[in-house]
Design an enzyme around this catalytic site. Structure first.
Site, mmCIF file in Angstrom:
data_model
loop_
_atom_site.group_PDB
_atom_site.id
_atom_site.type_symbol
_atom_site.label_atom_id
_atom_site.label_comp_id
_atom_site.label_asym_id
_atom_site.label_seq_id
_atom_site.Cartn_x
_atom_site.Cartn_y
_atom_site.Cartn_z
ATOM 1 N N TYR B 437 0.782 -1.232 -0.157
ATOM 2 C CA TYR B 437 -0.016 -0.025 -0.103
ATOM 3 C C TYR B 437 0.920 1.228 -0.011
ATOM 4 O O TYR B 437 1.867 1.320 -0.005
ATOM 5 C CB TYR B 437 -0.984 -0.051 1.012
ATOM 6 C CG TYR B 437 -0.636 -0.108 2.502
ATOM 7 C CD1 TYR B 437 0.673 -0.043 3.065
ATOM 8 C CD2 TYR B 437 -1.858 -0.328 3.467
ATOM 9 C CE1 TYR B 437 0.646 0.082 4.247
ATOM 10 C CE2 TYR B 437 -1.265 -0.615 4.771
ATOM 11 C CZ TYR B 437 -0.333 -0.227 5.293
ATOM 12 O OH TYR B 437 -0.017 -0.485 6.726
ATOM 13 N N GLU B 438 0.108 2.379 -0.353
ATOM 14 C CA GLU B 438 0.830 3.770 -0.374
ATOM 15 C C GLU B 438 1.925 3.524 -1.592
ATOM 16 O O GLU B 438 3.031 4.202 -1.675
ATOM 17 C CB GLU B 438 1.744 4.188 0.816
ATOM 18 C CG GLU B 438 0.863 4.563 1.978
ATOM 19 C CD GLU B 438 -0.203 5.637 1.593
ATOM 20 O OE1 GLU B 438 0.044 6.421 0.614
ATOM 21 O OE2 GLU B 438 -1.410 5.617 2.031
ATOM 22 N N GLY B 439 1.485 2.854 -2.676
ATOM 23 C CA GLY B 439 2.319 2.811 -3.788
ATOM 24 C C GLY B 439 3.024 1.453 -3.513
ATOM 25 O O GLY B 439 4.009 1.212 -2.873
ATOM 26 N N HIS B 444 7.989 2.924 -6.281
ATOM 27 C CA HIS B 444 8.812 3.682 -5.759
ATOM 28 C C HIS B 444 10.283 3.436 -6.205
ATOM 29 O O HIS B 444 10.880 4.711 -6.228
ATOM 30 C CB HIS B 444 8.906 3.345 -4.033
ATOM 31 C CG HIS B 444 7.545 3.596 -3.266
ATOM 32 N ND1 HIS B 444 7.369 4.916 -3.069
ATOM 33 C CD2 HIS B 444 6.942 2.878 -3.077
ATOM 34 C CE1 HIS B 444 6.016 4.953 -2.512
ATOM 35 N NE2 HIS B 444 5.333 3.695 -2.442
#
Lengths: 596, 596
Positions: B437-439, B444
């Site tokens: 999650y959060e990318g 990243h």
């Protein structure tokens, strides 16, 4: 998702990596024929795909259930097992004398992968039974064989391994279960065993427990362990089932994965003692147990391959369907995520892991076949040493890769991977036990370093490393441009392995702490390099086929290249880490001194 | 097991790695004092250890429950949250104007680790609220701030981030939720969002949803997204709660881990539309959302640190108590397994991961502090670029290490690790979401490669690599013999990173496929090397203290050495793998062509 047993890949590996056709043509005693063997494997694949694989999700969500000593397996397991047994699959590697097919280890390892890919929780039952058959066959008295082997091979009865006790996990010195001689010539067992896979279930008429226990006055440690056979139902001389024995399942564990496989606490001798028969000689139980354990180790390594393959298939299917972002290919709409290089990297890594670990398991099984059926004593001894060297690598490296592949499978799914209904997380949970049971992987590193490197005065490991150099040379001399830098990377990795091996061998005499400190990394380095050689060998075979006009296997070259250029380059760094020895651990007490 | 917040280690890292005392002494505007900050962190540790950590096991077994639109959180969560909010913990980083403490990011990241180590499922609620506060504070109109910020900072109301839709995960171009202007000056939302953490629960009086949606006639893609605030209960001008808004939770997910944290399907506008207010400008929603996401990324990285620490503590306790086998130390009975080198290797690896990832998260927070409060514009800009460079590493590297450490924690436990009651498996299950999650972490890697390497014409990354060289030089010049080969390994790793960076920068102009193909490995290489530098810096600080007569921190040298000699040596191999570019992926279609 639709899972299909990877039959054609398995057959290709058996041919190109393990050389099974050459083995049966010239080196193995016995009347085998490639087409027959291949059709056995294909039929196993069909059965697994159609009859077992569809049960795997429900097996996870429903799981095995315990009530009042009885264990109910997940929906469909008992039926599928009955059909599996009736089709004769319990006898793939078992001797024909007792109703088995007597096929080579290579065929058996192929089938083991196939059952476990379809459902690891299901396949554990036959896996344990096979181990029990192996130990009985090798060490059991004729009377025991006559009474137990046929129904076990026919799959009507299943088998278990009872080693672990609460205080005795990997360390069997601490086993406390005791055996007493009884007036009837049999024995009585008293004690508790834990982590007993399929110790109780509803899939077969009887369960044959092989149990490590101690006789009165036996020496301390493992040299005082004897192996006993204690059935769930006593067996009359004519093979009919009699009274229930004094053994029962006390509970089953709530586990991270393989929910469909009951992991039992087994209680022997709550009343008059569990009636049992000695397998082999008194106080020689460990040797018999090792027969089971060695077979089980290769089988567990194969589980790593199987689960990695299943995770790969599921991730691949998702990556083709799921659309997110734009790819470099342009176009208006969102691209399937397989068009993103990082997703390609994950899928190629998973596939590389599957094929590398499968190749290593096949090399190990080929060595076992030669060890049993080689034409000369020398050939058999050499092959037995090779099998001994490769078994810890096949077990530990393959199961580590199984974990890594299953985790990558979750990652490819993104947020959906974390949702249980997707099924990707199940593979990760199921896989996780394989690096732990049959000896935690760290123990196999130690086994490789301390007991396998010295085999044949070091010649066994030397020959295996030379085999890798030979593959690198073959790629360099005859491989096409599509191999990229494969030959170079493989040579460097072989040199790194070579150097680390020499250092480890030096330490065995002088500095066992350094050998122990590097053992796990050494096993990793060995597996990584050997796996690359397996892939390269498959690539060369693909090129050879293409030269004959069949280009269908050419992509194996690209897979070998990916692995060699993207995954293998850490090999020299692993070697460097190994040769730093035990010194970096020496201050461990101070470093780990407080939890804060 | 007994979990204790690692307060002293955190404080040491803030001092020795991030240089917080120097920052507050000279570089940051604001009236901070080290002792006060340290006592805030210590008190957070006490609260987390005593009040939150004991809830974590039950949170996993009971989980969050859904019924008729309502969500019940696990036993104890609501009470603990109320006490947590009453103690003011919701305001650590929030502006004093609205009741917050206004403390540095470094203190906040320390507290974030502390809450998540105690219970990741619990800590997710404040984590999301903090992100929502950040976005509101930056982009919200004064009227919104006055109405919402104070109760959110006081913890009476919580916040959510509503981005994801079934067809729009990492790719926000595909967001379909629509917003309509209403006559009352507010908006109405219609649509469905998935994976909404704490979208519904029973821990607070109100829930403030920040929602990405599209206005009529908005441009396609992310440039047509606007951000809206839609509360669960409408809020009167005087702050009292009014009618229920037209938004409800449709279901919660059955997940691999973080069972205590409800992951909700949120349905906006089943009837008249969910009443909502614009945050920032129309069609500029993405910028506001990025404020939330950037903060959340560092926080998620910190979750990786937290779960690795918790898994480490549990494994360490087990390794000290569990006895198996004999160690090299001799003695009669079985040795605690911590005396076996391979177990030491696993524990030292876990501890090395924790400290390396923590150091990187602290460096990132220090950059954020300087970016907000640096004395000069130049200093602030440089620090903002540094924070931008480090954030993807802090997120992805730390969460990958969190997974690896949690898996090692299971392995240290052997068979017990696979049994759910032990709790080691929970950490592995909980941890697994953080890399997604959060990318997802692959994104990243791409962010680092494509968007962060070019910052300030390449000067940002160059400065960071020079910082690593400087640490290596300091070890070489002033480090004691206990550092072993740390300086050498660190220099080599920095050179490998340096070389890979130049290659990546070259590709950005000419061959983006190669940059994309290497992005994940590049991020790994960067994190591995930067982490080693953090450990070395901590080791140097430990030596400096010892020179002043306090030897208590000297073991940090041995940890740095272990990491440099055992884990870091793969760095040159990673670089080599990166520079092979996209060519090894080029045949992916053929290699992945069929699942068989």
């Amino acid at each position: 998702m639709t899972y299909r047993s990877p039959v054609s890949d398995i057959l290709f590996s058996l041919k190109a990596v393990a050389g099974l056709p050459e083995l049966i043509a010239g080196k193995l005693d016995g009347d085998f024929d490639w087409d027959t063997l291949a059709s056995v494997i294909s039929e196993a694949g069909r059965f697994a795909t159609e009859e077992i694989a569809p049960l795997n999700r429900t097996a996870d969500t429903v799981g095995a259930a315990y009530e009042n000593g009885a264990v109910t397996t997940p929906p469909g397991f008992a039926d599928a097992y009955r059909r599996w047994a009736e089709a004769g699959w319990g006898g793939v590697s078992a001797p024909a004398e007792f109703g088995g097919m007597g096929l080579p280890h290579l065929v058996n390892v192929a089938c083991t992968e196939i059952w476990n890919g379809a459902s690891m929780a299901f396949a554990l039952c036959p896996l344990l039974t096979e181990g029990a058959i192996g130990a009985l066959k090798t060490y059991g008295a004729r009377e025991l064989l006559d009474r137990y082997l046929e129904p076990m091979i026919a799959g009507r009865w299943t088998g278990t391994m009872n080693l672990t006790e609460p205080q005795a996990g990997s360390d069997l010195n601490a086993v406390r279960t005791r055996a007493e001689r009884a007036d009837d010539g049999a024995y009585r067992l008293f004690g508790q065993k834990i982590f007993i896979t399929y110790g109780e279930h509803d899939m077969a008429e009887n369960i044959v427990h092989l149990v490590l226990a101690r006789l009165p006055g036996a020496p301390a440690g493992t040299r005082g362990l004897s192996l006993f056979l204690a059935p769930k139902f006593l067996v009359d001389a004519d093979g009919t089932l009699g009274a229930r024995n004094d053994v029962r399942c006390g509970s089953i564990e709530h586990k991270l994965g393989i929910h469909g496989s009951p992991t039992c606490v087994m209680i022997f001798g709550e009343n008059e003692g569990a009636k049992a028969w000695l397998v082999g000689e008194e106080n020689r139980g460990l040797a018999a147990m090792f027969v089971m354990m060695n077979a089980a180790r290769l089988a567990v390594g194969t589980q790593g391959v199987a689960i990695a393959e299943r995770a790969y298939q599921q991730a691949l299917e998702y990556a083709r369907e799921r659309r997110q972002g734009r790819s470099g290919k342009g176009g208006d709409g969102m691209a399937p995520i397989i068009e993103h290089p990082d997703v390609q990297r994950m899928l190629m890594t998973m596939k590389g892991y599957v094929h590398a670990a499968r190749g290593i398991c096949h090399l190990t099984a080929a060595a076992l076949d030669l060890a049993s059926h080689g034409r000369t004593e020398e050939e058999r001894t050499e092959a037995a040493n090779r099998a001994a060297l490769l078994t810890p690598i096949a077990k530990a490296f393959s199961t580590d890769l199984g974990d890594e592949a299953a985790s990558l499978g979750v990652q490819v799914h993104g947020g959906m991977g974390f949702i249980e209904q997707t099924g990707a997380a199940q593979h990760m949970r199921d896989s996780r036990i394989a690096a732990i049971y049959e000896g935690a992987n760290g123990i196999h590193g130690i086994d490789l370093a301390l007991r396998k490197l010295p085999l044949a005065g070091g010649a066994t490991v030397r020959n295996q490393i030379n085999w890798i150099y030979d593959v690198a040379r073959a790629v360099s001399e005859s491989g096409g441009g599509a191999f990229g830098a494969t030959a170079g990377r493989l040579s460097e990795a072989a040199e790194a392995l070579d150097g680390a091996t020499r250092e480890m061998q030096k330490w065995l005499a002088s500095d066992s702490e350094s050998a122990l400190a590097g053992a796990s990394s050494y096993l990793r380095l060995f597996g990584l390099t050997l796996g690359a050689a397996c892939l390269a060998k498959a690539g060369l075979a693909g090129e050879a086929l293409a030269a004959d006009g069949d280009a269908s296997e050419l992509p194996r070259v690209a897979l070998a290249r990916f692995y060699a250029e993207k995954l293998l380059p850490v090999a020299p760094g692993l070697a460097r880490s190994i040769v730093s020895g035990a010194a970096p651990l020496s201050a461990y007490e101070a470093v780990l001194a407080d939890a804060i």
